[in-house]
Design a protein around this motif. Structure first.
Motif, PDB file in Angstrom:
ATOM      1  N   THR A 135      35.369 -44.398 -45.381  1.00 51.70           N
ATOM      2  CA  THR A 135      36.374 -43.335 -45.239  1.00 51.70           C
ATOM      3  C   THR A 135      37.531 -43.774 -44.353  1.00 51.70           C
ATOM      4  O   THR A 135      38.599 -43.165 -44.391  1.00 51.70           O
ATOM      5  CB  THR A 135      35.764 -42.058 -44.647  1.00 51.70           C
ATOM      6  OG1 THR A 135      35.300 -42.334 -43.329  1.00 51.70           O
ATOM      7  CG2 THR A 135      34.632 -41.544 -45.493  1.00 51.70           C
ATOM      8  N   MET A 184      39.271 -46.238 -44.785  1.00 53.15           N
ATOM      9  CA  MET A 184      40.314 -46.750 -45.669  1.00 53.15           C
ATOM     10  C   MET A 184      41.069 -45.630 -46.380  1.00 53.15           C
ATOM     11  O   MET A 184      42.162 -45.836 -46.880  1.00 53.15           O
ATOM     12  CB  MET A 184      39.691 -47.650 -46.749  1.00 53.15           C
ATOM     13  CG  MET A 184      39.231 -49.007 -46.269  1.00 53.15           C
ATOM     14  SD  MET A 184      40.579 -50.001 -45.618  1.00 53.15           S
ATOM     15  CE  MET A 184      41.539 -50.227 -47.110  1.00 53.15           C
ATOM     16  N   ILE A 185      40.450 -44.452 -46.476  1.00 53.09           N
ATOM     17  CA  ILE A 185      41.040 -43.358 -47.255  1.00 53.09           C
ATOM     18  C   ILE A 185      42.104 -42.655 -46.423  1.00 53.09           C
ATOM     19  O   ILE A 185      41.810 -42.128 -45.364  1.00 53.09           O
ATOM     20  CB  ILE A 185      39.975 -42.313 -47.638  1.00 53.09           C
ATOM     21  CG1 ILE A 185      38.718 -42.986 -48.169  1.00 53.09           C
ATOM     22  CG2 ILE A 185      40.547 -41.270 -48.585  1.00 53.09           C
ATOM     23  CD1 ILE A 185      38.791 -43.439 -49.578  1.00 53.09           C
ATOM     24  N   PRO A 186      43.336 -42.642 -46.888  1.00 45.59           N
ATOM     25  CA  PRO A 186      44.354 -41.926 -46.131  1.00 45.59           C
ATOM     26  C   PRO A 186      44.071 -40.419 -46.133  1.00 45.59           C
ATOM     27  O   PRO A 186      43.517 -39.893 -47.104  1.00 45.59           O
ATOM     28  CB  PRO A 186      45.663 -42.236 -46.859  1.00 45.59           C
ATOM     29  CG  PRO A 186      45.315 -42.970 -48.083  1.00 45.59           C
ATOM     30  CD  PRO A 186      43.858 -43.250 -48.114  1.00 45.59           C
ATOM     31  N   GLN A 245      45.940 -38.073 -46.595  1.00 48.66           N
ATOM     32  CA  GLN A 245      46.665 -37.366 -47.660  1.00 48.66           C
ATOM     33  C   GLN A 245      45.803 -37.154 -48.899  1.00 48.66           C
ATOM     34  O   GLN A 245      46.007 -36.197 -49.637  1.00 48.66           O
ATOM     35  CB  GLN A 245      47.929 -38.142 -48.048  1.00 48.66           C
ATOM     36  CG  GLN A 245      48.975 -38.202 -46.961  1.00 48.66           C
ATOM     37  CD  GLN A 245      48.696 -39.322 -45.975  1.00 48.66           C
ATOM     38  OE1 GLN A 245      47.983 -40.266 -46.272  1.00 48.66           O
ATOM     39  NE2 GLN A 245      49.246 -39.205 -44.780  1.00 48.66           N
ATOM     40  N   VAL A 246      44.839 -38.056 -49.132  1.00 50.98           N
ATOM     41  CA  VAL A 246      43.997 -37.928 -50.325  1.00 50.98           C
ATOM     42  C   VAL A 246      43.122 -36.676 -50.233  1.00 50.98           C
ATOM     43  O   VAL A 246      42.919 -35.971 -51.216  1.00 50.98           O
ATOM     44  CB  VAL A 246      43.126 -39.198 -50.512  1.00 50.98           C
ATOM     45  CG1 VAL A 246      42.075 -38.986 -51.578  1.00 50.98           C
ATOM     46  CG2 VAL A 246      43.998 -40.376 -50.884  1.00 50.98           C
ATOM     47  N   THR A 247      42.607 -36.406 -49.033  1.00 52.64           N
ATOM     48  CA  THR A 247      41.724 -35.252 -48.899  1.00 52.64           C
ATOM     49  C   THR A 247      42.466 -33.983 -48.492  1.00 52.64           C
ATOM     50  O   THR A 247      41.897 -32.894 -48.536  1.00 52.64           O
ATOM     51  CB  THR A 247      40.627 -35.538 -47.854  1.00 52.64           C
ATOM     52  OG1 THR A 247      41.248 -35.974 -46.656  1.00 52.64           O
ATOM     53  CG2 THR A 247      39.651 -36.580 -48.342  1.00 52.64           C
ATOM     54  N   ALA A 248      43.720 -34.105 -48.103  1.00 51.76           N
ATOM     55  CA  ALA A 248      44.441 -32.960 -47.529  1.00 51.76           C
ATOM     56  C   ALA A 248      44.508 -31.769 -48.481  1.00 51.76           C
ATOM     57  O   ALA A 248      44.325 -30.624 -48.059  1.00 51.76           O
ATOM     58  CB  ALA A 248      45.842 -33.393 -47.106  1.00 51.76           C
ATOM     59  N   ILE A 249      44.734 -32.042 -49.760  1.00 51.94           N
ATOM     60  CA  ILE A 249      44.929 -30.935 -50.701  1.00 51.94           C
ATOM     61  C   ILE A 249      43.624 -30.161 -50.956  1.00 51.94           C
ATOM     62  O   ILE A 249      43.601 -28.940 -50.782  1.00 51.94           O
ATOM     63  CB  ILE A 249      45.581 -31.441 -52.005  1.00 51.94           C
ATOM     64  CG1 ILE A 249      47.015 -31.890 -51.699  1.00 51.94           C
ATOM     65  CG2 ILE A 249      45.579 -30.367 -53.084  1.00 51.94           C
ATOM     66  CD1 ILE A 249      47.616 -32.801 -52.740  1.00 51.94           C
ATOM     67  N   LEU A 294      41.109 -30.114 -48.993  1.00 50.22           N
ATOM     68  CA  LEU A 294      40.799 -29.515 -47.691  1.00 50.22           C
ATOM     69  C   LEU A 294      41.517 -28.184 -47.537  1.00 50.22           C
ATOM     70  O   LEU A 294      40.943 -27.191 -47.091  1.00 50.22           O
ATOM     71  CB  LEU A 294      41.251 -30.442 -46.568  1.00 50.22           C
ATOM     72  CG  LEU A 294      40.218 -31.360 -45.930  1.00 50.22           C
ATOM     73  CD1 LEU A 294      40.825 -32.063 -44.737  1.00 50.22           C
ATOM     74  CD2 LEU A 294      38.985 -30.594 -45.518  1.00 50.22           C
ATOM     75  N   LEU A 348      50.785 -33.100 -39.805  1.00 46.89           N
ATOM     76  CA  LEU A 348      50.607 -32.727 -41.216  1.00 46.89           C
ATOM     77  C   LEU A 348      49.575 -31.614 -41.402  1.00 46.89           C
ATOM     78  O   LEU A 348      49.860 -30.618 -42.082  1.00 46.89           O
ATOM     79  CB  LEU A 348      50.220 -33.963 -42.040  1.00 46.89           C
ATOM     80  CG  LEU A 348      49.994 -33.744 -43.540  1.00 46.89           C
ATOM     81  CD1 LEU A 348      51.202 -33.140 -44.212  1.00 46.89           C
ATOM     82  CD2 LEU A 348      49.621 -35.061 -44.235  1.00 46.89           C
ATOM     83  N   LEU A 374      44.561 -47.600 -35.169  1.00 45.38           N
ATOM     84  CA  LEU A 374      45.098 -46.406 -35.818  1.00 45.38           C
ATOM     85  C   LEU A 374      45.875 -45.656 -34.763  1.00 45.38           C
ATOM     86  O   LEU A 374      45.652 -45.826 -33.593  1.00 45.38           O
ATOM     87  CB  LEU A 374      43.961 -45.510 -36.305  1.00 45.38           C
ATOM     88  CG  LEU A 374      42.961 -46.146 -37.232  1.00 45.38           C
ATOM     89  CD1 LEU A 374      41.681 -45.370 -37.200  1.00 45.38           C
ATOM     90  CD2 LEU A 374      43.522 -46.196 -38.623  1.00 45.38           C
ATOM     91  N   LYS A 375      46.760 -44.824 -35.210  1.00 44.61           N
ATOM     92  CA  LYS A 375      47.468 -44.036 -34.208  1.00 44.61           C
ATOM     93  C   LYS A 375      47.975 -42.721 -34.749  1.00 44.61           C
ATOM     94  O   LYS A 375      47.945 -42.501 -35.956  1.00 44.61           O
ATOM     95  CB  LYS A 375      48.603 -44.833 -33.602  1.00 44.61           C
ATOM     96  CG  LYS A 375      49.617 -45.200 -34.619  1.00 44.61           C
ATOM     97  CD  LYS A 375      50.350 -46.434 -34.165  1.00 44.61           C
ATOM     98  CE  LYS A 375      51.131 -47.010 -35.293  1.00 44.61           C
ATOM     99  NZ  LYS A 375      52.010 -46.046 -35.924  1.00 44.61           N
ATOM    100  N   GLY A 376      48.420 -41.871 -33.819  1.00 43.97           N
ATOM    101  CA  GLY A 376      48.830 -40.503 -34.199  1.00 43.97           C
ATOM    102  C   GLY A 376      50.080 -40.463 -35.012  1.00 43.97           C
ATOM    103  O   GLY A 376      50.738 -41.415 -35.233  1.00 43.97           O
TER     104      GLY A 376
END
Lengths: 289, 273
Positions: free
Chosen positions: B112, B114-116, B118-122, B124, B208, B271-273
């Motif tokens: 997970t 690797m998964i941006p 944005q892929v799960t945002a919708i 969610l 976001l 990673l960062k904010g």
């Protein structure tokens, strides 16, 4: 394993497993399924097969978003990489007060993207921003920055580099610190000059960190959103529209959930492809001591 | 002589970089103390002629900035606390127990990363809407509680904590939870702080997700409220600058006291904010 242990395993794992399944795993699978439908949320989804993916090929906005992302990368990565490298070498010097400077350069990294974007929007304001005033002192008439379609992306890149350069500095500093003094001294005794030492010793020894920085910067570049949203909203005239902004707009402005999900999977695919290429290149080029 | 010149050049470079870092912030701070008229002066005054706190007062009195600030504090502290707790518990399970599908599950967790988002945002958003969690604190907090990075980082740390400590506690009659809370957690303060700070930065600066979940003024966090303020009052740079300062100052204070962990957290995650 004792029976008692099993009960414990459950309680230790359950909270994490629950949030993973409900808020990560299921959304992922669902997103994949939605990407094959036409769905505006209010009515029932309609199965369209690969329709969304095919539509992308003829979508001008999608193309532009991809092109702009690459424009961003071409300007952003050399700047954060070379700039970050120079800063890392500076703060790696053993002189008085260096720790203070190192922390200082990290301040933009901890600030929020929204705040940083607003700060830079102010600086780049053509009428009463500081940058054009500063340029005017040298007799240069600055461009309209975020209001000029040729300069808007440059403005976005400037803000991004300003925020992220401390981050790449820290990552690269980790590599610099690993290089032993003895190797550099030995090279000096052998008569290697400053430049030769840098290109023949420092750079090869730092190649793992350099690759890591390029990789992370690339992934982050593909996901650029906050700064574009706040600074330009994709404008002027679509000059800074990027992938994530297109995903957001399709989902939450146009209620095109299927199309937005399909785009997000293409985003993931692009990231995977680039990570793969990086990985291959890394195996060939990186020097592991 | 030569060495001295080099030193001067190095310090000059360091100071110039420091100025590039701080001048934009100072400019914003200076603008936040100006009246609307004063922001329109050209050339701009570097130090405000008649400094005033009016912008800050306006933001708290006429705009819900107090509420944004409260929301950000609440959401951030709950997110950090729960993320660390949940990741810690799971990390302990991965580090100390053997169970079926352990490696498969850990592999899934890592994948997970690797998964941006944005892929799960919708989906969610759709799930959260179904739960009637739009414009609620649980909607802002709960969907962001899973952190594969946290599980990974803490598992590494727990694995290098010798099991002998656990064993001697078991002999004293302690259970696994006592071992976890009284021995393993206190022994891994550095890893916990590193992850905690990382989680704090991420939650405090997050844009976001709160943008998607909070549509009402009184449920917005600082970044969303700030972006919103800017959207409506594009010319009021004095107000926007004061808002930006309000969002930066708290995290700057935390940074001042916990620099080491900030740098470590960012360096170890990439990673960062």
């Amino acid at each position: 394993m004792k029976k008692k242990d099993r009960k414990y395993i459950f309680w230790f794992l359950a909270p994490s497993l629950a949030v993973f399944l409900i808020f990560q795993f299921i959304p992922m699978i669902w997103s994949f399924i939605i990407s094959f439908t036409d769905w505006n949320v209010r009515t029932l989804p309609k199965w369209v097969g690969l329709g969304n993916y095919i539509e992308m090929f003829s979508d001008k906005n999608f193309y532009e978003a991809v092109i702009h992302t690459f424009q961003f990368i071409i300007m952003y990565i050399p700047l954060v990489l070379i700039g970050g490298m120079m800063m890392a070498m500076l703060v790696n010097l053993k002189i008085k007060g260096i720790g203070f400077f190192r922390s200082f350069y990290f301040i933009p990294v901890v600030s929020s993207w929204v705040a940083v974007s607003l700060i830079w929007k102010g600086i780049l304001n053509p009428a009463y921003g500081y940058l054009n005033y500063f340029l005017s002192l040298f007799g240069i008439e600055g461009p309209q920055w975020l209001y000029d379609k040729n300069w808007a992306m440059v403005g976005v890149v400037m803000a991004s580099v300003w925020k992220d350069i401390g981050f790449t500095m820290v990552l690269l500093l980790g590599g610099l610190k690993n290089i032993s003094e003895e190797i550099l001294e030995a090279a000096q005794i052998d008569g290697a000059g400053r430049l030769k030492k840098f290109f023949k010793i420092t750079l090869p020894l730092m190649s793992p960190q350099i690759f890591f920085v390029v990789m992370i910067s690339m992934i982050n570049s593909f996901q650029v959103f906050d700064q574009v949203m706040v600074m330009t909203n994709g404008g002027p005239a679509g000059a800074t529209t990027v992938l994530v902004e297109q995903i957001y707009r399709n989902a939450f402005s146009y209620s095109r959930m299927g199309y937005a999900c399909a785009m997000s999977w293409i985003l993931l695919l692009i990231i995977l492809v680039f990570s793969f290429i990086q990985n291959r290149a890394e195996k060939k080029l990186v020097f592991y001591s | 002589m030569n060495i001295n010149i080099r030193k001067v050049v190095v310090y000059l470079l360091l100071v110039m970089l420091a100025l590039t870092t701080i001048v934009p912030m100072l400019w914003t701070f200076s603008t936040s103390l100006k009246s609307k008229q004063a922001t329109l002066a050209f050339p701009p005054d570097i130090v405000p002629k008649e400094p005033t706190l009016n912008n800050y007062i306006t933001l708290f009195n006429s705009y819900p900035f107090g509420r944004y600030l409260f929301n950000s504090f609440l959401v951030t502290s709950a997110t950090v606390f729960l993320q660390v707790l949940i990741a810690g518990l799971a990390a302990f399970a991965f580090a100390r127990f053997d169970f079926r599908f352990k490696n498969v599950l850990f592999g899934l967790y890592l994948a997970t990363l690797m998964i941006p988002f944005q892929v799960t945002a919708i989906p969610l958003y759709l799930i959260v809407r179904n739960f009637n969690w739009i414009n609620t604190y649980q909607g802002l907090i709960v969907p962001r509680l899973f952190s594969a990075f946290g599980v990974f980082l803490l598992r590494q740390a727990f694995m290098s904590t010798p099991r002998e400590f656990d064993e001697s506690a078991f002999i004293d009659g302690a259970g696994y939870f006592t071992v976890f809370f009284k021995i393993v957690l206190p022994m891994n303060k550095t890893a916990l702080a590193t992850f905690g700070i990382f989680s704090f930065m991420d939650a405090w600066n997050s844009y976001l997700w709160p943008l998607i979940v909070s549509t009402e003024q009184n449920m917005m966090t600082l970044p969303v409220g700030l972006a919103n303020l800017h959207g409506r009052w594009i010319t009021q740079w004095n107000l926007v600058s004061a808002g930006a300062m309000i969002s930066i100052i708290p995290i700057l204070l935390v940074f001042l006291f916990a620099q080491k962990w900030f740098v470590q957290g960012v360096a170890s995650s990439g990673l960062k904010g």
